[in-house]
Design a protein around this motif. Sequence first.
Motif, PDB file in Angstrom:
ATOM      1  N   MET A   1       0.770  -1.092  -0.033  1.00 14.50           N
ATOM      2  CA  MET A   1      -0.735   0.617  -0.337  1.00 14.50           C
ATOM      3  C   MET A   1       0.786   1.138   0.161  1.00 14.50           C
ATOM      4  SD  MET A   1      -3.315   1.049   2.458  1.00 14.50           S
ATOM      5  CE  MET A   1      -1.394   1.721   3.761  1.00 14.50           C
ATOM      6  N   LYS A   2       0.910   2.207  -0.886  1.00 16.41           N
ATOM      7  CA  LYS A   2       1.673   3.549  -0.696  1.00 16.41           C
ATOM      8  C   LYS A   2       0.215   4.458  -0.110  1.00 16.41           C
ATOM      9  CE  LYS A   2       3.732   5.885  -4.302  1.00 16.41           C
ATOM     10  NZ  LYS A   2       4.615   6.337  -5.190  1.00 16.41           N
ATOM     11  N   VAL A   3       1.268   5.457   0.462  1.00 15.79           N
ATOM     12  CA  VAL A   3       0.565   6.506   1.101  1.00 15.79           C
ATOM     13  C   VAL A   3       0.723   7.680  -0.083  1.00 15.79           C
ATOM     14  CG1 VAL A   3       0.549   8.585   2.753  1.00 15.79           C
ATOM     15  CG2 VAL A   3       1.317   5.502   3.155  1.00 15.79           C
ATOM     16  N   TYR A   4      -0.297   8.458  -0.609  1.00 16.20           N
ATOM     17  CA  TYR A   4       0.057   9.491  -1.130  1.00 16.20           C
ATOM     18  C   TYR A   4      -0.672  10.914  -0.265  1.00 16.20           C
ATOM     19  CZ  TYR A   4      -0.820   6.294  -4.703  1.00 16.20           C
ATOM     20  OH  TYR A   4      -0.640   5.587  -5.547  1.00 16.20           O
ATOM     21  N   ARG A   5       0.291  12.254  -0.706  1.00 18.17           N
ATOM     22  CA  ARG A   5      -0.214  13.417   0.644  1.00 18.17           C
ATOM     23  C   ARG A   5      -1.100  14.461  -0.434  1.00 18.17           C
ATOM     24  NH1 ARG A   5       4.092  16.406   3.941  1.00 18.17           N
ATOM     25  NH2 ARG A   5       4.973  14.604   4.188  1.00 18.17           N
ATOM     26  N   GLY A   6      -2.030  14.836   0.275  1.00 15.26           N
ATOM     27  CA  GLY A   6      -2.765  15.523  -0.432  1.00 15.26           C
ATOM     28  C   GLY A   6      -3.033  16.710   0.592  1.00 15.26           C
ATOM     29  N   VAL A   7      -4.014  17.596   0.071  1.00 16.25           N
ATOM     30  CA  VAL A   7      -4.614  18.663   0.698  1.00 16.25           C
ATOM     31  C   VAL A   7      -6.610  18.495   0.569  1.00 16.25           C
ATOM     32  CG1 VAL A   7      -5.007  21.164   0.644  1.00 16.25           C
ATOM     33  CG2 VAL A   7      -2.890  20.201   0.058  1.00 16.25           C
ATOM     34  N   ILE A   8      -7.346  18.216   1.347  1.00 19.13           N
ATOM     35  CA  ILE A   8      -8.055  18.715   1.398  1.00 19.13           C
ATOM     36  C   ILE A   8      -8.853  20.160   1.470  1.00 19.13           C
ATOM     37  CG2 ILE A   8     -10.323  18.155   2.962  1.00 19.13           C
ATOM     38  CD1 ILE A   8      -8.978  16.189   4.571  1.00 19.13           C
ATOM     39  N   LYS A   9      -9.675  19.876   0.471  1.00 19.67           N
ATOM     40  CA  LYS A   9     -10.343  21.034  -0.253  1.00 19.67           C
ATOM     41  C   LYS A   9     -12.074  20.810  -0.574  1.00 19.67           C
ATOM     42  CE  LYS A   9      -6.658  23.260  -2.798  1.00 19.67           C
ATOM     43  NZ  LYS A   9      -6.619  23.678  -3.886  1.00 19.67           N
ATOM     44  N   GLY A  10     -13.205  20.875   0.906  1.00 18.06           N
ATOM     45  CA  GLY A  10     -13.685  20.898   0.485  1.00 18.06           C
ATOM     46  C   GLY A  10     -14.526  19.644   1.007  1.00 18.06           C
TER      47      GLY A  10
ATOM     48  N   ILE B   1     -10.531  15.171  -2.199  1.00 13.78           N
ATOM     49  CA  ILE B   1      -9.003  15.631  -1.318  1.00 13.78           C
ATOM     50  C   ILE B   1      -7.609  16.030  -2.570  1.00 13.78           C
ATOM     51  CG2 ILE B   1      -7.087  14.206  -0.532  1.00 13.78           C
ATOM     52  CD1 ILE B   1      -9.149  12.981   1.596  1.00 13.78           C
ATOM     53  N   VAL B   2      -7.152  16.440  -2.661  1.00 13.48           N
ATOM     54  CA  VAL B   2      -5.925  17.196  -4.140  1.00 13.48           C
ATOM     55  C   VAL B   2      -4.862  16.823  -3.846  1.00 13.48           C
ATOM     56  CG1 VAL B   2      -5.191  18.771  -5.724  1.00 13.48           C
ATOM     57  CG2 VAL B   2      -7.475  19.175  -4.840  1.00 13.48           C
ATOM     58  N   LEU B   3      -4.680  14.948  -4.581  1.00 13.78           N
ATOM     59  CA  LEU B   3      -3.422  14.450  -4.033  1.00 13.78           C
ATOM     60  C   LEU B   3      -2.362  15.348  -4.687  1.00 13.78           C
ATOM     61  CD1 LEU B   3      -4.757  10.918  -4.637  1.00 13.78           C
ATOM     62  CD2 LEU B   3      -4.181  12.345  -2.414  1.00 13.78           C
ATOM     63  N   GLU B   4      -0.744  14.887  -3.977  1.00 14.79           N
ATOM     64  CA  GLU B   4       0.332  16.284  -4.817  1.00 14.79           C
ATOM     65  C   GLU B   4       0.600  14.789  -5.857  1.00 14.79           C
ATOM     66  OE1 GLU B   4       2.781  16.779  -1.485  1.00 14.79           O
ATOM     67  OE2 GLU B   4       1.475  18.033  -0.722  1.00 14.79           O
ATOM     68  N   GLU B   5       0.464  13.785  -5.844  1.00 21.16           N
ATOM     69  CA  GLU B   5       1.126  12.834  -7.229  1.00 21.16           C
ATOM     70  C   GLU B   5       0.009  11.790  -7.601  1.00 21.16           C
ATOM     71  OE1 GLU B   5       3.720   9.824  -5.949  1.00 21.16           O
ATOM     72  OE2 GLU B   5       4.130  10.736  -5.179  1.00 21.16           O
ATOM     73  N   ARG B   6       0.205  11.672  -9.102  1.00 20.08           N
ATOM     74  CA  ARG B   6      -0.839  11.060  -9.726  1.00 20.08           C
ATOM     75  C   ARG B   6      -1.208   9.481  -8.851  1.00 20.08           C
ATOM     76  NH1 ARG B   6      -5.359  10.165 -13.237  1.00 20.08           N
ATOM     77  NH2 ARG B   6      -5.580   8.735 -14.653  1.00 20.08           N
ATOM     78  N   PRO B   7      -1.988   9.073  -8.278  1.00 23.26           N
ATOM     79  CA  PRO B   7      -1.925   7.606  -7.880  1.00 23.26           C
ATOM     80  C   PRO B   7      -2.049   6.511  -9.059  1.00 23.26           C
ATOM     81  CG  PRO B   7      -4.135   8.132  -7.131  1.00 23.26           C
ATOM     82  CD  PRO B   7      -3.681   9.807  -7.784  1.00 23.26           C
ATOM     83  N   ASP B   8      -1.503   5.118  -8.549  1.00 22.37           N
ATOM     84  CA  ASP B   8      -1.501   4.450  -9.747  1.00 22.37           C
ATOM     85  C   ASP B   8      -2.460   3.666  -9.724  1.00 22.37           C
ATOM     86  OD1 ASP B   8       0.200   3.998  -7.487  1.00 22.37           O
ATOM     87  OD2 ASP B   8       1.532   2.289  -8.558  1.00 22.37           O
ATOM     88  N   LEU B   9      -3.517   3.916  -9.852  1.00 23.18           N
ATOM     89  CA  LEU B   9      -4.450   3.030 -10.003  1.00 23.18           C
ATOM     90  C   LEU B   9      -5.399   4.072 -10.937  1.00 23.18           C
ATOM     91  CD1 LEU B   9      -5.985   3.527  -6.120  1.00 23.18           C
ATOM     92  CD2 LEU B   9      -4.475   1.785  -8.091  1.00 23.18           C
ATOM     93  N   PRO B  10      -6.530   2.743 -12.330  1.00 24.90           N
ATOM     94  CA  PRO B  10      -7.595   3.212 -12.789  1.00 24.90           C
ATOM     95  C   PRO B  10      -8.557   4.468 -12.696  1.00 24.90           C
ATOM     96  CG  PRO B  10      -8.068   0.986 -12.454  1.00 24.90           C
ATOM     97  CD  PRO B  10      -6.847   1.544 -11.365  1.00 24.90           C
TER      98      PRO B  10
END
Length: 72
Positions: free
Chosen positions: A1-10, A13-22
């Motif tokens: 499982m990979k951890v992604y960092r992001g920012v909550i806006k309402g 959740i806006v992630l800093e990098e694109r997850p490798d999921l479809p």
Amino acid sequence: MKVYRGVIKGNTIVLEERPDLPDECQALVEIKPLDQAAKDNEITKRQIELLKHPHKGGRLRYRRREELYDRW
């Protein structure tokens, strides 16, 4: 499982990098404030150090089982 960092806006959740999921893939999201994540990382580092250098637990009192019974 990979951890992604992001920012909550309402409600998003806006992630800093694109997850490798479809796209349209369902995912489980765990939200932790960064200060809690930093504490968790510190605890993990301490646990790894303890595993690398375990406590010896003192000296060996009895080398053979018979020595245990010889004391009585």
